[in-house]
Design a protein around this motif. Structure first.
Motif, PDB file in Angstrom:
ATOM      1  N   THR A   1      47.829  32.520  40.151  1.00 13.80           N
ATOM      2  CA  THR A   1      46.534  31.660  40.269  1.00 13.80           C
ATOM      3  C   THR A   1      46.431  30.649  39.281  1.00 13.80           C
ATOM      4  O   THR A   1      46.081  29.423  39.899  1.00 13.80           O
ATOM      5  CB  THR A   1      45.334  32.546  40.333  1.00 13.80           C
ATOM      6  OG1 THR A   1      45.352  33.487  41.504  1.00 13.80           O
ATOM      7  CG2 THR A   1      43.973  31.552  40.789  1.00 13.80           C
ATOM      8  N   TRP A   2      46.585  31.003  38.174  1.00  9.45           N
ATOM      9  CA  TRP A   2      46.534  29.956  36.928  1.00  9.45           C
ATOM     10  C   TRP A   2      47.635  28.909  37.197  1.00  9.45           C
ATOM     11  O   TRP A   2      47.453  27.908  37.299  1.00  9.45           O
ATOM     12  CB  TRP A   2      46.866  30.730  35.634  1.00  9.45           C
ATOM     13  CG  TRP A   2      45.711  31.426  35.224  1.00  9.45           C
ATOM     14  CD1 TRP A   2      45.649  33.063  35.049  1.00  9.45           C
ATOM     15  CD2 TRP A   2      44.397  30.929  34.426  1.00  9.45           C
ATOM     16  NE1 TRP A   2      44.383  33.144  34.454  1.00  9.45           N
ATOM     17  CE2 TRP A   2      43.678  31.960  33.895  1.00  9.45           C
ATOM     18  CE3 TRP A   2      44.049  29.587  34.327  1.00  9.45           C
ATOM     19  CZ2 TRP A   2      42.522  31.761  33.517  1.00  9.45           C
ATOM     20  CZ3 TRP A   2      42.942  29.518  33.706  1.00  9.45           C
ATOM     21  CH2 TRP A   2      42.086  30.463  33.192  1.00  9.45           C
ATOM     22  N   ILE A   3      48.851  29.483  37.481  1.00  8.27           N
ATOM     23  CA  ILE A   3      50.052  28.541  37.666  1.00  8.27           C
ATOM     24  C   ILE A   3      49.645  27.744  38.976  1.00  8.27           C
ATOM     25  O   ILE A   3      50.207  26.475  38.861  1.00  8.27           O
ATOM     26  CB  ILE A   3      51.334  29.269  37.875  1.00  8.27           C
ATOM     27  CG1 ILE A   3      51.591  30.134  36.679  1.00  8.27           C
ATOM     28  CG2 ILE A   3      52.572  28.588  38.519  1.00  8.27           C
ATOM     29  CD1 ILE A   3      52.701  30.789  36.676  1.00  8.27           C
ATOM     30  N   HIS A   4      49.297  28.302  40.100  1.00  7.80           N
ATOM     31  CA  HIS A   4      49.084  27.289  41.401  1.00  7.80           C
ATOM     32  C   HIS A   4      47.960  26.308  41.015  1.00  7.80           C
ATOM     33  O   HIS A   4      48.219  25.114  41.206  1.00  7.80           O
ATOM     34  CB  HIS A   4      48.485  28.222  42.485  1.00  7.80           C
ATOM     35  CG  HIS A   4      48.437  27.594  43.830  1.00  7.80           C
ATOM     36  ND1 HIS A   4      49.322  26.777  44.316  1.00  7.80           N
ATOM     37  CD2 HIS A   4      47.432  27.368  44.440  1.00  7.80           C
ATOM     38  CE1 HIS A   4      49.199  26.314  45.322  1.00  7.80           C
ATOM     39  NE2 HIS A   4      47.764  26.681  45.506  1.00  7.80           N
ATOM     40  N   ALA A   5      46.858  26.635  40.410  1.00  8.25           N
ATOM     41  CA  ALA A   5      45.744  25.817  40.141  1.00  8.25           C
ATOM     42  C   ALA A   5      46.389  24.533  39.188  1.00  8.25           C
ATOM     43  O   ALA A   5      46.156  23.398  39.543  1.00  8.25           O
ATOM     44  CB  ALA A   5      44.513  26.295  39.407  1.00  8.25           C
ATOM     45  N   PHE A   6      47.047  24.859  38.221  1.00  5.82           N
ATOM     46  CA  PHE A   6      47.707  23.724  37.229  1.00  5.82           C
ATOM     47  C   PHE A   6      48.841  22.915  38.073  1.00  5.82           C
ATOM     48  O   PHE A   6      48.968  21.870  37.925  1.00  5.82           O
ATOM     49  CB  PHE A   6      48.401  24.362  35.987  1.00  5.82           C
ATOM     50  CG  PHE A   6      47.300  24.504  35.041  1.00  5.82           C
ATOM     51  CD1 PHE A   6      47.051  23.613  33.884  1.00  5.82           C
ATOM     52  CD2 PHE A   6      46.396  25.538  34.978  1.00  5.82           C
ATOM     53  CE1 PHE A   6      46.192  23.644  33.064  1.00  5.82           C
ATOM     54  CE2 PHE A   6      45.444  25.651  34.056  1.00  5.82           C
ATOM     55  CZ  PHE A   6      45.379  24.731  33.048  1.00  5.82           C
ATOM     56  N   THR A   7      49.565  23.630  38.871  1.00  2.00           N
ATOM     57  CA  THR A   7      50.576  23.000  39.643  1.00  2.00           C
ATOM     58  C   THR A   7      50.040  21.847  40.694  1.00  2.00           C
ATOM     59  O   THR A   7      50.727  20.766  40.706  1.00  2.00           O
ATOM     60  CB  THR A   7      51.313  24.093  40.274  1.00  2.00           C
ATOM     61  OG1 THR A   7      51.931  24.853  39.733  1.00  2.00           O
ATOM     62  CG2 THR A   7      52.451  23.353  41.358  1.00  2.00           C
TER      63      THR A   7
END
Length: 259
Positions: free
Chosen positions: A105-111
């Motif tokens: 979730t963290w990675i997708h939000a920043f991506t």
């Protein structure tokens, strides 16, 4: 959108994240006022209908895919003969308490919210006209995170720093970051867990983080178009960081009653 400084007629405009909400309203308003419009987002069925309504172009795009961003921006610039303005409104808002936010979730939000915006700017750079403008939608509450949206809030804070870096390394660019406050008729709650939202809303009310009234969607969209038109027409000035907040007028006093 009747004032001369808000004139976008003839501008070549790409709106990324136009399938709904603010992006959709910006594209609709731009087309209504004579801009040449291209729209991009994941939901191509909604985009096709929008593009037809503004006599524009539609491109399917996942902003988590850097190669796809480059391809879409290049194709748009070729079709329009260049770009005068690019608007980025794509965003994901994962609703979860911070201890429940997993790595994916963290990675997708920043991506999407952070790197995606920067990649769109990078792809647009060689195609922008001399007075070209890039407007990136952010959040009015950066620095004041609400409960339950840690990944979203952190990604928007990081976006601010990336845009400062862009301006620092490319002072010739007109990059406008707009922090947008609560706005009606968007789809930010689409797919969210309703039980969790009920908890979060209670928290936001207790912390005074929900306004009594939200901004109207068309007012927000017209304000963004006005910023673009003003920056394009006045190329020695960049409105770098702009904040939009809901405005609600006091009720008119009641007339005195005769005794």
């Amino acid at each position: 959108m009747n004032a001369p400084h808000a004139d976008v007629a003839g501008l070549r405009l790409l709106v990324v994240g136009a399938s709904s909400g603010i992006g959709h309203a910006v594209a609709t308003g731009a087309g209504r006022h004579g801009a040449r419009v291209a729209v991009a987002a994941r939901r191509i069925d909604l985009l096709t209908e929008l593009a037809e309504s503004v006599s524009g172009l539609a491109f399917e795009l996942d902003v988590a895919d850097p190669a796809a961003i480059t391809a879409v921006v290049t194709a748009t610039a070729e079709a329009l003969g260049g770009l005068d303005a690019v608007v980025f409104t794509s965003t994901v808002i994962p609703f979860a308490f911070v201890e429940d936010t997993d790595v994916a979730t963290w990675i997708h939000a920043f991506t999407v919210n952070t790197v995606g915006a920067s990649n769109v700017l990078r792809a647009a750079l060689p195609h922008l006209s001399e007075n070209g403008v890039v407007l990136i939608a952010s959040d009015h509450n950066v620095g004041r995170p609400r409960a339950g949206v840690a990944a979203y809030s952190a990604s928007k804070a990081a976006l601010d720093e990336i845009l400062r870096s862009w301006r620092g390394e490319h002072p010739e660019l007109s990059v406008i970051r707009v922090g947008i406050g609560p706005t009606e008729d968007t789809e930010i709650l689409r797919g969210a867990d309703r039980d969790l939202l009920a908890q979060l809303f209670q928290s936001w009310v207790q912390d005074g983080q929900l306004p009594a009234r939200m901004s109207a969607l068309d007012d927000v969209a017209d304000t963004l178009l006005t910023l673009i038109a003003a920056a394009y027409a006045n190329p020695t000035v960049v409105p770098e960081f702009v904040q939009l907040a809901p405005r609600f007028k006091k009720s008119a006093p009641r007339p005195a009653q005769d005794a």
